[in-house]
Design a protein around this motif. Structure first.
Motif, PDB file in Angstrom:
ATOM      1  N   GLU A  44       0.821  -1.213   0.000  1.00 40.15           N
ATOM      2  CA  GLU A  44       0.000   0.000   0.000  1.00 40.15           C
ATOM      3  C   GLU A  44       0.855   1.264   0.000  1.00 40.15           C
ATOM      4  N   VAL A  45       1.930   1.216  -0.800  1.00 42.11           N
ATOM      5  CA  VAL A  45       2.797   2.388  -0.979  1.00 42.11           C
ATOM      6  C   VAL A  45       3.253   2.408  -2.433  1.00 42.11           C
ATOM      7  N   ARG A  46       3.733   3.554  -2.879  1.00 47.46           N
ATOM      8  CA  ARG A  46       4.410   3.643  -4.174  1.00 47.46           C
ATOM      9  C   ARG A  46       5.905   3.479  -3.950  1.00 47.46           C
ATOM     10  N   LEU A  47       6.522   2.653  -4.797  1.00 48.91           N
ATOM     11  CA  LEU A  47       7.939   2.372  -4.647  1.00 48.91           C
ATOM     12  C   LEU A  47       8.795   3.151  -5.640  1.00 48.91           C
ATOM     13  N   PHE A  48       8.235   3.510  -6.793  1.00 49.89           N
ATOM     14  CA  PHE A  48       8.988   4.220  -7.833  1.00 49.89           C
ATOM     15  C   PHE A  48       8.185   5.405  -8.351  1.00 49.89           C
ATOM     16  N   THR A  49       8.919   6.378  -8.837  1.00 50.84           N
ATOM     17  CA  THR A  49       8.331   7.417  -9.686  1.00 50.84           C
ATOM     18  C   THR A  49       9.036   7.337 -11.033  1.00 50.84           C
ATOM     19  N   ARG A  50       8.299   7.542 -12.101  1.00 50.38           N
ATOM     20  CA  ARG A  50       8.873   7.465 -13.449  1.00 50.38           C
ATOM     21  C   ARG A  50       9.480   8.812 -13.812  1.00 50.38           C
ATOM     22  N   THR A  51      10.637   8.768 -14.461  1.00 48.97           N
ATOM     23  CA  THR A  51      11.323   9.958 -14.941  1.00 48.97           C
ATOM     24  C   THR A  51      11.675   9.748 -16.404  1.00 48.97           C
ATOM     25  N   ALA A  52      12.203  10.780 -17.012  1.00 51.85           N
ATOM     26  CA  ALA A  52      12.600  10.662 -18.417  1.00 51.85           C
ATOM     27  C   ALA A  52      13.730   9.655 -18.583  1.00 51.85           C
ATOM     28  N   ARG A  53      14.487   9.432 -17.548  1.00 53.20           N
ATOM     29  CA  ARG A  53      15.623   8.511 -17.639  1.00 53.20           C
ATOM     30  C   ARG A  53      15.283   7.103 -17.181  1.00 53.20           C
ATOM     31  N   GLY A  54      14.080   6.909 -16.608  1.00 52.30           N
ATOM     32  CA  GLY A  54      13.713   5.575 -16.160  1.00 52.30           C
ATOM     33  C   GLY A  54      12.845   5.648 -14.926  1.00 52.30           C
ATOM     34  N   GLU A  56      12.900   6.126 -10.425  1.00 57.93           N
ATOM     35  CA  GLU A  56      13.627   6.509  -9.222  1.00 57.93           C
ATOM     36  C   GLU A  56      12.821   6.058  -8.017  1.00 57.93           C
ATOM     37  N   LEU A  57      13.521   5.715  -6.951  1.00 58.08           N
ATOM     38  CA  LEU A  57      12.856   5.264  -5.742  1.00 58.08           C
ATOM     39  C   LEU A  57      12.147   6.408  -5.035  1.00 58.08           C
ATOM     40  N   THR A  58      10.963   6.116  -4.510  1.00 56.54           N
ATOM     41  CA  THR A  58      10.308   7.037  -3.600  1.00 56.54           C
ATOM     42  C   THR A  58      10.953   6.878  -2.220  1.00 56.54           C
ATOM     43  N   LEU A  59      10.519   7.693  -1.255  1.00 54.12           N
ATOM     44  CA  LEU A  59      11.042   7.530   0.102  1.00 54.12           C
ATOM     45  C   LEU A  59      10.703   6.151   0.652  1.00 54.12           C
ATOM     46  N   ASP A  60       9.478   5.657   0.354  1.00 56.97           N
ATOM     47  CA  ASP A  60       9.115   4.311   0.811  1.00 56.97           C
ATOM     48  C   ASP A  60       9.969   3.257   0.111  1.00 56.97           C
ATOM     49  N   GLY A  61      10.256   3.486  -1.181  1.00 62.47           N
ATOM     50  CA  GLY A  61      11.117   2.548  -1.900  1.00 62.47           C
ATOM     51  C   GLY A  61      12.520   2.516  -1.322  1.00 62.47           C
ATOM     52  N   GLN A  62      13.037   3.691  -0.950  1.00 60.65           N
ATOM     53  CA  GLN A  62      14.364   3.751  -0.330  1.00 60.65           C
ATOM     54  C   GLN A  62      14.375   3.015   1.003  1.00 60.65           C
ATOM     55  N   ALA A  63      13.281   3.102   1.754  1.00 61.42           N
ATOM     56  CA  ALA A  63      13.204   2.409   3.040  1.00 61.42           C
ATOM     57  C   ALA A  63      13.147   0.893   2.851  1.00 61.42           C
ATOM     58  N   LEU A  64      12.472   0.449   1.794  1.00 63.96           N
ATOM     59  CA  LEU A  64      12.310  -0.991   1.557  1.00 63.96           C
ATOM     60  C   LEU A  64      13.569  -1.633   0.989  1.00 63.96           C
ATOM     61  N   LEU A  65      14.365  -0.901   0.209  1.00 59.95           N
ATOM     62  CA  LEU A  65      15.454  -1.501  -0.567  1.00 59.95           C
ATOM     63  C   LEU A  65      16.430  -2.337   0.257  1.00 59.95           C
ATOM     64  N   PRO A  66      16.992  -1.857   1.367  1.00 58.84           N
ATOM     65  CA  PRO A  66      17.963  -2.698   2.083  1.00 58.84           C
ATOM     66  C   PRO A  66      17.342  -3.992   2.618  1.00 58.84           C
ATOM     67  N   HIS A  67      16.094  -3.926   3.042  1.00 64.51           N
ATOM     68  CA  HIS A  67      15.427  -5.137   3.541  1.00 64.51           C
ATOM     69  C   HIS A  67      15.149  -6.109   2.392  1.00 64.51           C
ATOM     70  N   ALA A  68      14.745  -5.577   1.242  1.00 66.86           N
ATOM     71  CA  ALA A  68      14.483  -6.431   0.089  1.00 66.86           C
ATOM     72  C   ALA A  68      15.769  -7.123  -0.369  1.00 66.86           C
ATOM     73  N   ARG A  69      16.878  -6.375  -0.367  1.00 66.07           N
ATOM     74  CA  ARG A  69      18.164  -6.981  -0.732  1.00 66.07           C
ATOM     75  C   ARG A  69      18.504  -8.138   0.207  1.00 66.07           C
ATOM     76  N   SER A  70      18.293  -7.945   1.506  1.00 63.61           N
ATOM     77  CA  SER A  70      18.602  -8.980   2.485  1.00 63.61           C
ATOM     78  C   SER A  70      17.752 -10.226   2.267  1.00 63.61           C
TER      79      SER A  70
END
Length: 327
Positions: A44-54, A56-70
């Protein structure tokens, strides 16, 4: 939580492009988008925002990333730990100073990069080791079930190597100056082998050895380990023991112990390998081939009765009295 969705999220975050993540994972960009969208609905969060280059992580996406990697790394480690061919080959040996461990070390040194996990189950009954192979706790075990009928149906046993024995004595022993000995010269000696355990393969080996050559094997007293045994030999003028020619023993220089080969016939301890009948670890074949290439005995050799075939790679002929001629 879908671990493949987490994997897609991690790679998209690291690469910054959904297409690049799709190419690496071997799926379509649409599949990556669906996985990430499902993950966003679950959290129930957004993980990415779309940009012209591809992306980018949202703040929630940044919070999730290290746990997802683990989580992804943990899943990969779990799969690697149980999948034959992608994890280290696990082999049980009787002891890290035994001939089997020494030859196995020679194999590892000649095959750099081989993933090998050498373990010691510390069990005396070889049927327990066979059960460990059956359960997948180890991929193979250097043990011998002397009655093949007692092997689990899905475990096979291969005779891989014959380890010639030597007499080990201290400098004051009457045979200390001998260059070689015959089994008949061992009669009447006190051959001390502490630690012989009932139902073990070596218990049956020594029982047959005593009968074949009328020897005196003394198993009395507790087994305090090799160091205490070596100390006793160094201090004694009448105690001897038997060791494998490739067994690795280290003692103080002052002990001046002597290893004396036995010949005419040699006395050999047969080494067998227990392994699964189906889908054995692919790393076992080169190990077995290496043991087959170890120099065979050059003399006639006595082997116990349970050895029904020659050492792997070394044909043999049966002779009288349990003696076999290796060719």
């Amino acid at each position: 939580m879908d671990t493949e969705a987490l994997r897609s999220f991690v790679r998209a975050a690291e690469l910054g492009q959904l297409q690049h993540a799709a190419d690496e994972l071997g799926v379509t960009q649409q599949a990556i988008s669906k996985r990430i969208a499902g993950l966003e609905r679950e959290l129930e969060v957004r993980l990415f925002t779309r940009t012209a280059r591809g992306v980018e992580l949202t703040l929630d996406g940044q919070a999730l990333l290290p746990h997802a990697r683990s989580i992804v790394a943990g899943v990969d480690r779990a799969v690697t730990a149980v999948r034959p061919g992608s994890r280290a080959l696990r082999i049980d040996v009787l002891g890290l100073r035994s001939a089997q461990a020494v030859v196995l070390h020679e194999y590892w040194r000649s095959h750099p990069g081989t993933q090998l996990d050498v373990v010691t189950l510390r069990v005396d009954d070889p049927r327990v080791a066979a059960a460990a192979v059956q359960a997948g706790d180890v991929d193979a075990s250097f043990r011998t079930v002397t009655d093949p009928a007692r092997l689990p149906a899905d475990v096979q046993m291969i005779h891989v190597y014959d380890s010639p024995l030597e007499l080990l004595v201290g400098p004051r022993h009457p045979l200390a100056a001998a260059r070689t000995l015959t089994p008949s010269q061992l009669r009447g000696l006190r051959i001390w082998v502490p630690g012989i355990v009932a139902r073990s393969e070596w218990s049956e080996f020594y029982d047959q050895l005593v009968t074949a050559f009328d020897l005196r094997i003394d198993a009395a007293g507790p087994n305090f380990g090799n160091e205490v045994l070596l100390d006793a030999l160094a201090d004694s003028a009448d105690v001897a023991t038997l060791v494998g020619a490739r067994d690795r023993y280290i003692w103080p220089a002052g002990h001046d112990l002597r290893r004396i080969p036995i010949a005419n016939p040699a006395i050999a301890y047969p080494l067998s390998l227990l392994l699964p009948r189906t889908n054995p670890h692919p790393g076992l074949r080169p190990v077995i081939e290496h043991f087959a290439g170890v120099t065979p005995l050059l003399d006639t050799a006595w082997l116990p009765s349970w050895v029904s075939g020659p050492r792997c790679g070394a044909p043999a002929e049966d002779g009288p009295g349990g003696v076999r001629r290796l060719r």
